[in-house]
Design an enzyme around this catalytic site. Sequence first.
Site, PDB file in Angstrom:
ATOM      1  CG  ASP A   1      -1.895   1.100   1.289  1.00 50.55           C
ATOM      2  OD1 ASP A   1      -2.775   1.107   0.418  1.00 50.55           O
ATOM      3  OD2 ASP A   1      -1.797   1.973   2.181  1.00 50.55           O
TER       4      ASP A   1
ATOM      5  CD  GLU B   1      -2.111   2.579  -3.643  1.00 54.94           C
ATOM      6  OE1 GLU B   1      -3.157   3.194  -3.854  1.00 54.94           O
ATOM      7  OE2 GLU B   1      -1.543   2.577  -2.528  1.00 54.94           O
TER       8      GLU B   1
HETATM    9  C1  NOJ Z   1      -4.477   3.061  -0.887  1.00 49.96           C
HETATM   10  C2  NOJ Z   1      -5.728   2.301  -0.648  1.00 49.96           C
HETATM   11  O1  NOJ Z   1      -6.095   1.657  -1.846  1.00 49.96           O
HETATM   12  C3  NOJ Z   1      -6.766   3.299  -0.178  1.00 49.96           C
HETATM   13  O2  NOJ Z   1      -8.048   2.721  -0.121  1.00 49.96           O
HETATM   14  C4  NOJ Z   1      -6.334   3.863   1.152  1.00 49.96           C
HETATM   15  O3  NOJ Z   1      -7.217   4.880   1.532  1.00 49.96           O
HETATM   16  C5  NOJ Z   1      -4.911   4.425   1.090  1.00 49.96           C
HETATM   17  N1  NOJ Z   1      -3.995   3.615   0.362  1.00 49.96           N
HETATM   18  C6  NOJ Z   1      -4.351   4.593   2.482  1.00 49.96           C
HETATM   19  O4  NOJ Z   1      -4.000   3.348   3.029  1.00 49.96           O
END
Ligand code: NOJ
Length: 544
Positions: free
Chosen positions: A200, A242
């Site tokens: 993440d 991500e």
């Molecule tokens: C990316 C996640 O996909 C999202 O849903 C989240 O709010 C943020 N990272 C923070 O963890």
Amino acid sequence: MKNLWYKDAIIYSLDVETFMDVNGNGIGDFIGLTKRLNHLAGLGVTCLWLLPFYPSPNRDNGYDIMDYYNVDPRLGTLGDFVEFMHQARDRGIRLIIDLVVNHTSNQHPWFQSARSDKNSKYRDYYVWTDNPPKDAQDKVAFPGVQESIWEYDEQAGAYYLHRFYKEQPDLNTANPEVREEIRKIMGFWLELGVSGFRIDAAPFLIEPLGMENAKREELHNLLSDMREFVSERRGDGVLLAEANVSPDQIPLYFGDGDRMNMLFNFLLNQYIFLALAREQAAPIIEGLKTLPDTPHTGQWVNFLRHHDELTLDGLTKDEQQEIFAAFAPDETMQIYGHGIRRRLAPMLGGDRHRLELAYSLLFSLPGTPLLRYGDEIGMGDDLSLEGRTSVRTPMQWSNTQNGGFSTAPQDALTRPVISEGEYGYQQVNATTEQRDPNSLLNWMERVIRIRQQCPELGRGKWCILETDEPSVFAHCCEWEGNTVLTVHNLAKQPCTVTLKLKDFKPKHLMELFANRQYEPFDGNSSSIEVDAYGYRWFRSDSVL
Ligand code: NOJ
């Protein structure tokens, strides 16, 4: 030989909380997910990505974690998790889980200790300052919802960094002890059988913002450390990051094949929507050409929609407006200034031809495809729900109470099931679609089966084929002497397209899959007919 299983994977993402509730408390659970594994196996899914399922106050849908070593009691127990893992493995389905270590919840014992005691060893687990910089508002992840990235904490007597909500203090990833904690968390879940992690907020993990004395280079090396650790513990373990970053930043994440195995293809995602809005192939071509090369072990994960907003921040304001005008004209459909909070089916007006076109593209583009729960049946969104929750409604299994998601009273559901209109569970649900040979669900099973037979698309060398039709995107992928060639017409007018290839004769093409049965080629013409929003997949003699 390297085990590159992820290059052939069909990834499916879901949130346990909204998938299937078995104990009738209105909240999805691991036992429910386990019971639904046959649906996923039948669809052809080979790898699940589970959104965070750890204990959490749920300020950010579980992305605010209180305990990295447990299952949210609302969703089940560690025992249920292990049983689920076992059942998934029996069906040949792997698991990737979310690793959220850019931040914790402010309820995490580390933060509680850090804020209440300056001398606590956990103080330095977080990022503090007495004087937050003036530009703190410019950097917020959720414009309009979040005011700053620095929050003053009375107890601590200092400001702490939070790239997301203020309830999510950022961890100090320059601190070796934090890095050790990250390794321990990964080690724990690897031991329970997961095949890897979705990292993440990867860019924030390695940005020295607010971290005094932190060296950029050392922070970047966190990505190599993580990969080394995962590979040591599990040879076929993978990291999927991500990282919605500009193309010049991408090599940082893949490294020389020693960092991330996979990255979500945010760039191509935005160009696909621009192409769909314009009904022209050029943006997809531009997107593909802009992508930097990946190392041999590196892979793109292509997607259309996921659980967040569809972010268009890589496009110009005018391009964003074009996409809004086509797919999210109402302001209530938009979010954070450059995002869309809708599911794909309603964005495309529920048009089955366009939906098939979009998914056919997704499954044929070079890389690994990602499907989101509910997309296989064409689920809609609920714009009456706040923010990104609009696209996070429960899975619709049948036309019975609560769409078969739960037997709880309606007002006890974790989120309302879509129960009205075109996308209500009465029409859109897995059971009804299973029975209908022409349903989107059955089409999805078919496209996935064909995709599984075309490893060229996930592993091969690809090239874009020039055509004489601006609305047609044609490309081919070659791997180990075999080639798959696909043609997609993004426009509402049918056409006959000529591929600009030397010595190319369509009689060398063997049709694998298409939006309908086309006339077989007679071998005399070098043109290919494609319907409005039509698509055709072929195996061909090598054209590269
Ligand atoms: C990316 C996640 O996909 C999202 O849903 C989240 O709010 C943020 N990272 C923070 O963890």
